[in-house]
Design a protein around this motif. Structure first.
Motif, PDB file in Angstrom:
ATOM      1  N   ASP A 126       0.825  -1.218   0.000  1.00  0.00           N
ATOM      2  CA  ASP A 126       0.000   0.000   0.000  1.00  0.00           C
ATOM      3  C   ASP A 126       0.851   1.256   0.000  1.00  0.00           C
ATOM      4  OD1 ASP A 126      -2.394  -1.405   0.090  1.00  0.00           O
ATOM      5  OD2 ASP A 126      -2.304  -1.595   2.286  1.00  0.00           O
ATOM      6  N   ASP A 127       2.185   1.074   0.158  1.00  0.00           N
ATOM      7  CA  ASP A 127       3.054   2.227   0.413  1.00  0.00           C
ATOM      8  C   ASP A 127       3.856   2.691  -0.793  1.00  0.00           C
ATOM      9  OD1 ASP A 127       2.263   2.190   3.071  1.00  0.00           O
ATOM     10  OD2 ASP A 127       3.865   0.791   3.630  1.00  0.00           O
ATOM     11  N   VAL A 128       3.828   1.925  -1.882  1.00  0.00           N
ATOM     12  CA  VAL A 128       4.694   2.242  -3.014  1.00  0.00           C
ATOM     13  C   VAL A 128       3.835   2.405  -4.262  1.00  0.00           C
ATOM     14  CG1 VAL A 128       6.704   1.501  -4.345  1.00  0.00           C
ATOM     15  CG2 VAL A 128       6.502   0.852  -1.943  1.00  0.00           C
ATOM     16  N   ALA A 129       4.186   3.395  -5.080  1.00  0.00           N
ATOM     17  CA  ALA A 129       3.416   3.664  -6.293  1.00  0.00           C
ATOM     18  C   ALA A 129       3.589   2.549  -7.307  1.00  0.00           C
ATOM     19  CB  ALA A 129       3.865   4.989  -6.897  1.00  0.00           C
ATOM     20  N   MET A 130       2.612   2.371  -8.163  1.00  0.00           N
ATOM     21  CA  MET A 130       2.665   1.348  -9.203  1.00  0.00           C
ATOM     22  C   MET A 130       3.546   1.824 -10.360  1.00  0.00           C
ATOM     23  SD  MET A 130      -1.257  -0.044  -9.437  1.00  0.00           S
ATOM     24  CE  MET A 130      -1.887   1.581  -9.857  1.00  0.00           C
ATOM     25  N   SER A 131       4.003   0.870 -11.152  1.00  0.00           N
ATOM     26  CA  SER A 131       4.739   1.179 -12.374  1.00  0.00           C
ATOM     27  C   SER A 131       4.222   0.270 -13.471  1.00  0.00           C
ATOM     28  CB  SER A 131       6.249   1.009 -12.171  1.00  0.00           C
ATOM     29  OG  SER A 131       6.547  -0.322 -11.821  1.00  0.00           O
ATOM     30  N   ASP A 132       4.841   0.352 -14.622  1.00  0.00           N
ATOM     31  CA  ASP A 132       4.305  -0.333 -15.790  1.00  0.00           C
ATOM     32  C   ASP A 132       4.716  -1.798 -15.902  1.00  0.00           C
ATOM     33  OD1 ASP A 132       3.095   2.007 -16.536  1.00  0.00           O
ATOM     34  OD2 ASP A 132       4.820   2.676 -17.726  1.00  0.00           O
ATOM     35  N   ASP A 133       5.839  -2.198 -15.268  1.00  0.00           N
ATOM     36  CA  ASP A 133       6.339  -3.555 -15.414  1.00  0.00           C
ATOM     37  C   ASP A 133       6.103  -4.359 -14.141  1.00  0.00           C
ATOM     38  OD1 ASP A 133       7.286  -2.921 -17.949  1.00  0.00           O
ATOM     39  OD2 ASP A 133       9.151  -2.096 -17.106  1.00  0.00           O
ATOM     40  N   GLY A 134       6.189  -5.657 -14.221  1.00  0.00           N
ATOM     41  CA  GLY A 134       5.870  -6.531 -13.096  1.00  0.00           C
ATOM     42  C   GLY A 134       7.003  -6.669 -12.116  1.00  0.00           C
ATOM     43  N   GLY A 135       6.701  -6.660 -10.819  1.00  0.00           N
ATOM     44  CA  GLY A 135       7.685  -6.897  -9.780  1.00  0.00           C
ATOM     45  C   GLY A 135       7.659  -8.356  -9.384  1.00  0.00           C
ATOM     46  N   ILE A 136       8.355  -9.192 -10.152  1.00  0.00           N
ATOM     47  CA  ILE A 136       8.282 -10.641  -9.948  1.00  0.00           C
ATOM     48  C   ILE A 136       9.701 -11.212  -9.870  1.00  0.00           C
ATOM     49  CG2 ILE A 136       7.367 -12.832 -10.793  1.00  0.00           C
ATOM     50  CD1 ILE A 136       5.408 -11.326 -12.505  1.00  0.00           C
TER      51      ILE A 136
END
Length: 541
Positions: free
Chosen positions: A161-171
């Motif tokens: 909930d604390d970090v903004a989203m981006s376009d690529d996957g965090g996997i």
């Protein structure tokens, strides 16, 4: 509701702290490692996160399991593109749905590992403190329970909930290789402790997996073979060296390209040996830098021990053999002189850091000749920290050298029998704290034709006179079928040793035949019809 974190295209980041020596796992499985351009200033206004294994600089890591109830663990962590402005709470968890997506994208056929076989410490909760960029490491454990052999993909997703989203996957993608154990058709020799050295600059370690001895009863044609056994209880891999980093003054663990390849492909070159009960160890020797086991500072010892431990744990090896040769003491300007406390301190530190690993020593020349004297070793009884020690004298320029630290050999007995007595060119004293049953008195080189000399007869006399005190057999660098001066010697050297060493090998009733269990393609043969041929098990990478 939590949102998925997706990574921006970020530069390639090298993990300079991996294993303190730059050891990085490697595998050929296809995993997405696409990189983009450096981010421009505007995206850097936000904070983005990536998830990584400690042992890989990219978004995948490979781990290995064996069918059954085995487990393995991998440390992972999260890293930000810039220091956190506040404490960030992050959740990591496996996402089975990503396996189908990955297989469709790359044309792979990875299996899905059930969630029950994956355990993440602290329930997958990670915190990155304000002002920090890297989280503490968290352990991911994989279990083999109920899994069949195959390749599994475990995608680990991050959310917060604390970090903004981006376009690529965090996997982070884990490729989990589950293999069947290779039991083999022959029992590993339960009587002798046989030590093989394998030079990986020339051969695959699998060369140590093919030696079979058949005990044949020449007087009983109904039961021609009393037993068939495979040999090589301990396999020492080389070339591994202690090096010196002039800029940092560190003692470093140096893996050449061949041994590194073998370690990074352990499922092919090491696990089949371990499946059959063999202990696979690194043999560490000098690197001609002037720095060796005998002139280390306490700080260098601590650092070097940490590197060795990390390497053994990363590649799931069974121990280490210390062979202090070719260090170049006194030959490199500016390097410290030898002292008598450094090597004992190193041995003690290795044992204390790795109490569950094999620790063996090659007794060779000046570096170990004072190990009997605790007054000069700083009070350290070196033998109390060793599992085994054995002769390091395995030169082709000498007959088999039979060491006699405990003074058992009676030179006059051989003369009275009208026979030559065992060679004893290298006087040694007992290593303090080491039982005689743990000391191998000789090592056998693979001689070129015509160079066998009298060493094998000496070995027989040594045995006949009752001077043998244990069942430790040591062989220098193994060879397969070589043309020229070594043609056929892979068999004859081993045969001569066994013939002179086994209790009843010279009484005329039994014959000890040396065969191989399979060829490099893995085909099993009748051992009476097959041998090693030119180039068998030569490195193919």
């Amino acid at each position: 509701m939590k949102t998925q974190i997706k990574m921006k295209n970020i530069p390639k980041i090298l993990l300079a702290t991996v294993l303190a020596a730059g050891l990085v796992a490697c595998d050929a499985d296809p995993v997405d490692t696409t990189r983009g351009e450096l981010p421009d200033k505007e995206p850097l206004e936000n904070t983005y996160v990536m998830v990584r294994s400690q042992f890989s600089p990219v978004e995948r890591s490979v781990v290995y399991l064996m069918e059954g109830t085995g487990t393995t663990s991998d440390p992972m962590y999260c890293r930000l593109n810039r220091p956190a402005e506040k404490n960030l709470n992050i959740q990591i968890a496996p996402d089975e749905s990503q396996v189908e997506i990955y297989n469709a994208k790359y044309g792979t056929d990875f299996l899905t590992m059930p969630a029950a076989n994956i355990q993440i410490a602290d329930n997958g909760q990670i915190t990155i403190a304000a002002g920090e960029r890297i989280s503490e490491k968290i352990k991911v454990t994989f279990k083999a329970d109920g899994l069949e052999a195959g390749k599994y993909l475990v995608p680990i997703m991050v959310s917060s909930d604390d970090v903004a989203m981006s376009d690529d996957g965090g996997i982070l993608y884990y490729v989990v290789k589950v293999r069947k154990p290779e039991i083999g058709d022959y029992e590993l020799d339960p009587v002798n402790t046989t030590v093989f050295y394998v030079n990986t600059s020339e051969y695959s370690p699998l060369l140590a997996d093919v030696w079979v001895v058949a005990k044949e009863d020449l007087m009983n044609y109904e039961v021609p073979n009393v037993w068939e056994r495979t040999y090589g209880n301990i396999v020492n891999l080389r070339v591994v060296q202690i090096g010196y980093d002039e800029a940092t003054e560190r003692a470093t663990l140096v893996l050449n390209s061949d041994i590194r390849y073998v370690l990074e492909h352990a499922d092919l070159h090491i696990r089949p040996l371990q499946d059959k009960g063999r202990k696979v160890c690194l043999s560490i020797e000098g690197g001609n830098t002037g720095l060796g086991f005998c002139n280390l500072t306490d700080a260098q010892i601590s650092d070097f021990v940490a590197q060795v431990k990390a390497c053994l744990e990363t590649y799931d090896l069974d121990g280490v053999n210390l062979f202090d040769r070719n260090a170049g003491y006194g030959k490199v300007e500016g390097m410290p002189a030898m002292n008598t406390t450094s090597y004992p301190k190193l041995i003690k530190a290795l044992r204390e850091a790795m109490p569950d690993k094999l620790l063996t020593l090659s007794d060779y020349e000046e570096p170990t000749e004072y190990f009997w004297d605790t007054e000069v070793t700083g009070g350290i009884k070196v033998g109390e920290y060793l599992d085994y020690a054995w002769s390091g004298y395995m030169s082709e320029d000498e007959d088999i050298q039979i060491l006699d630290p405990w003074g058992m050999i009676d030179q006059s007995m051989g003369e009275m029998m009208g026979m030559m007595f065992p060679v004893n060119n290298h006087p040694r004293k007992p290593i303090a704290g080491l039982e005689q049953s743990k000391y191998g008195a000789f090592a056998v080189p693979f001689y070129a034709k015509g160079k066998e000399g009298n060493g094998f007869t000496n070995l027989w006399l040594w045995h006949l006179c009752g001077w043998r005190s244990n069942n430790i057999l040591v062989f220098g660098d193994l060879i397969s079928g070589l043309q020229g001066n070594y043609e056929g010697q892979w068999n004859s050297i081993f045969s001569l040793t066994i013939m002179m060493y086994e209790p009843d090998a010279m009484d005329g009733q039994y014959l000890y035949g040396i065969y191989i269990s399979h060829n490099p393609n893995g085909n099993v043969f009748n051992p009476n019809t097959v041998g090693l041929y030119y180039g068998d098990y030569a490195k193919d990478w």
